[in-house]
Design an enzyme around this catalytic site. Sequence first.
Site, PDB file in Angstrom:
ATOM      1  N   ARG A  59       0.878  -1.187   0.000  1.00 28.43           N
ATOM      2  CA  ARG A  59       0.000   0.000   0.000  1.00 28.43           C
ATOM      3  C   ARG A  59       0.903   1.221   0.000  1.00 28.43           C
ATOM      4  NH1 ARG A  59      -2.479   4.198   0.161  1.00 28.43           N
ATOM      5  NH2 ARG A  59      -4.628   4.490   0.815  1.00 28.43           N
ATOM      6  N   GLU A  67     -11.420   4.381  -5.143  1.00 29.36           N
ATOM      7  CA  GLU A  67     -11.556   2.933  -4.966  1.00 29.36           C
ATOM      8  C   GLU A  67     -12.171   2.242  -6.188  1.00 29.36           C
ATOM      9  OE1 GLU A  67     -10.277   1.350  -2.384  1.00 29.36           O
ATOM     10  OE2 GLU A  67      -9.655   3.274  -1.542  1.00 29.36           O
ATOM     11  N   ARG A 109      -1.237  -5.229   4.870  1.00 28.18           N
ATOM     12  CA  ARG A 109      -0.479  -4.780   3.697  1.00 28.18           C
ATOM     13  C   ARG A 109       0.792  -4.082   4.153  1.00 28.18           C
ATOM     14  NH1 ARG A 109      -5.347  -1.387   1.055  1.00 28.18           N
ATOM     15  NH2 ARG A 109      -5.095  -0.455   3.121  1.00 28.18           N
TER      16      ARG A 109
END
Length: 166
Positions: A59, A67, A109
Amino acid sequence: MLALALLAACGAPSVLERSAGETAVAPPAAVEVEAVVASITDGDTFRAQQDSGATVPIRLIGIDTPELRGLEGVQCYAAEASAFLGQLIPVGSRVRLVYDVDHQDRYGRDLAYVYRGGDGLFVNLELARQGYAVQATFPPNVAHEAALRDAVRDARESRRGLWSAC
């Protein structure tokens, strides 16, 4: 003061002087990992195969792109942001992942500043500059906060990317 200088010279963690006698230990040197882009997830997330052989989700720190998946469906400019990340770091390309203070988010992440292999392009900043991202600062990961803020402001004022479409 002399003792602090001697400690710093001997390789001990440096101590930064602050107002009113406060001190803080300088942050450790950044952790860097070489990797190969395995897949693009969306405009601010991809999977990378590290030299260790592990494939991990990455990320990008300091930015947020619209998104592609979520409760609200596909957000304005999400497909464009995802495609642009894929152009910046195509599958199979080498990248350098530089970690800040927190190395992972609550979703597992890895959080990283990403630099493209070969020319060293700072990918997080380029997404902000070109108008594919907004700033998203989550302390303590703030190493490039000012540069990202300035890039987003310039893109917004110039109406680049999502700032002209959404």
